[in-house]
Design a protein around this motif. Structure first.
Motif, PDB file in Angstrom:
ATOM      1  N   LYS A  23       0.854  -1.195   0.000  1.00 40.82           N
ATOM      2  CA  LYS A  23       0.000   0.000   0.000  1.00 40.82           C
ATOM      3  C   LYS A  23       0.885   1.239   0.000  1.00 40.82           C
ATOM      4  O   LYS A  23       2.033   1.203   0.439  1.00 40.82           O
ATOM      5  N   ARG A  24       0.320   2.316  -0.526  1.00 35.78           N
ATOM      6  CA  ARG A  24       1.015   3.598  -0.588  1.00 35.78           C
ATOM      7  C   ARG A  24       0.196   4.616   0.199  1.00 35.78           C
ATOM      8  O   ARG A  24      -1.032   4.628   0.110  1.00 35.78           O
ATOM      9  N   ILE A  37       9.842  10.245   4.499  1.00 35.52           N
ATOM     10  CA  ILE A  37       9.425   9.088   3.701  1.00 35.52           C
ATOM     11  C   ILE A  37       9.970   7.784   4.281  1.00 35.52           C
ATOM     12  O   ILE A  37      11.045   7.762   4.885  1.00 35.52           O
ATOM     13  N   ALA A  38       9.203   6.725   4.087  1.00 33.18           N
ATOM     14  CA  ALA A  38       9.639   5.366   4.400  1.00 33.18           C
ATOM     15  C   ALA A  38       9.350   4.532   3.159  1.00 33.18           C
ATOM     16  O   ALA A  38       8.268   3.970   3.013  1.00 33.18           O
ATOM     17  N   PRO A  39      10.293   4.482   2.228  1.00 30.36           N
ATOM     18  CA  PRO A  39      10.066   3.754   0.982  1.00 30.36           C
ATOM     19  C   PRO A  39      10.108   2.238   1.130  1.00 30.36           C
ATOM     20  O   PRO A  39       9.770   1.521   0.194  1.00 30.36           O
ATOM     21  N   HIS A  40      10.508   1.762   2.307  1.00 31.08           N
ATOM     22  CA  HIS A  40      10.574   0.318   2.570  1.00 31.08           C
ATOM     23  C   HIS A  40       9.819   0.011   3.858  1.00 31.08           C
ATOM     24  O   HIS A  40      10.305  -0.723   4.717  1.00 31.08           O
ATOM     25  N   GLY A  41       8.622   0.570   3.978  1.00 28.28           N
ATOM     26  CA  GLY A  41       7.848   0.444   5.200  1.00 28.28           C
ATOM     27  C   GLY A  41       7.089  -0.860   5.323  1.00 28.28           C
ATOM     28  O   GLY A  41       7.244  -1.778   4.523  1.00 28.28           O
ATOM     29  N   GLY A  42       6.254  -0.908   6.350  1.00 25.87           N
ATOM     30  CA  GLY A  42       5.472  -2.113   6.612  1.00 25.87           C
ATOM     31  C   GLY A  42       6.390  -3.276   6.907  1.00 25.87           C
ATOM     32  O   GLY A  42       7.330  -3.169   7.692  1.00 25.87           O
ATOM     33  N   GLY A  43       6.145  -4.394   6.237  1.00 21.44           N
ATOM     34  CA  GLY A  43       6.936  -5.587   6.465  1.00 21.44           C
ATOM     35  C   GLY A  43       8.242  -5.646   5.710  1.00 21.44           C
ATOM     36  O   GLY A  43       8.971  -6.633   5.817  1.00 21.44           O
ATOM     37  N   ILE A  44       8.573  -4.613   4.939  1.00 21.26           N
ATOM     38  CA  ILE A  44       9.820  -4.623   4.168  1.00 21.26           C
ATOM     39  C   ILE A  44      11.007  -4.371   5.098  1.00 21.26           C
ATOM     40  O   ILE A  44      11.939  -5.171   5.168  1.00 21.26           O
ATOM     41  N   PHE A  65       5.628   3.629   1.579  1.00 17.79           N
ATOM     42  CA  PHE A  65       5.406   2.475   0.710  1.00 17.79           C
ATOM     43  C   PHE A  65       5.571   1.280   1.632  1.00 17.79           C
ATOM     44  O   PHE A  65       6.665   1.048   2.163  1.00 17.79           O
ATOM     45  N   GLU A  66       4.478   0.540   1.842  1.00 15.72           N
ATOM     46  CA  GLU A  66       4.489  -0.505   2.856  1.00 15.72           C
ATOM     47  C   GLU A  66       4.174  -1.881   2.289  1.00 15.72           C
ATOM     48  O   GLU A  66       3.198  -2.043   1.557  1.00 15.72           O
TER      49      GLU A  66
END
Length: 189
Positions: A23-24, A37-44, A65-66
């Motif tokens: 999701k964005r 920004i967190a371009p490698h968010g969520g479970g990344i 970006f998650e």
């Protein structure tokens, strides 16, 4: 480290499903020249989204970006920062003078590795983090973020700041100290 599965966002979007795999999020603060920004968010890269949200709060623009898969987010969704070209992110950065990218790296010590081309902001954030009792490293790491096409350097000024937080730091109570220290610096810009 293994090579990324996808070389850019368009490649990723052809194979992964938004809303199911990723999701964005874009939150605009019209009066702010800052994008967090967190371009490698969520479970990344775990907890980078939460830290970015804490820094941005209601004051700064926010982009996430998650990865939202049950597992395997890093292997499937990581697009390295110099190839990260997601259009909503680039659109937001085009109107921001300051870009602060939050990333995660391995490490058993609580440490922030600083990179990016905004040397002035890097020095201010380093001082703020040290004042908060956080260990900071400028050199001798692999996350210098000096490539002009690194996502942190793609704002209006063509220079930005990248913070790589070790796993130990992201998982510990000091992650919020990092967020507060960075916020304090950004609020003074």
């Amino acid at each position: 480290m293994k090579a990324d599965r996808y070389g850019n966002y368009n490649e990723l979007a052809r194979h992964e499903i938004e809303g199911m795999d990723f999701k964005r999020t874009v939150l605009r603060r019209s009066l702010s020249p800052v994008a967090v920004i967190a371009p490698h968010g969520g479970g990344i890269e775990s907890r980078t989204s939460e830290i970015a949200r804490a820094i941005a709060a209601e004051d700064f623009n926010l982009y996430l970006f998650e990865g939202i898969k049950r597992r395997g987010n890093y292997a499937a969704l990581h697009v390295t920062s110099r190839r990260f070209d997601e259009p909503l992110c680039l659109e937001l950065l085009s109107i921001c003078s300051y870009v602060v990218a939050i990333h995660g790296c391995v490490g058993r010590e609580e440490r922030v590795l600083l990179g990016g081309l905004d040397h002035s902001l890097k020095a201010k954030v380093a001082a703020g983090l040290r004042h908060a009792g956080i260990d900071v490293q400028f050199d001798g790491h692999h996350f210098q973020a000096t490539d002009p096409i690194n996502i942190c350097n793609r704002g209006q000024s063509s220079k930005g700041l990248q913070l790589e937080l070790t796993k130990a730091l992201r998982r510990g109570a000091n992650a919020l100290r990092v967020a507060r220290a960075v916020r304090t610096v950004l609020l003074r810009l």
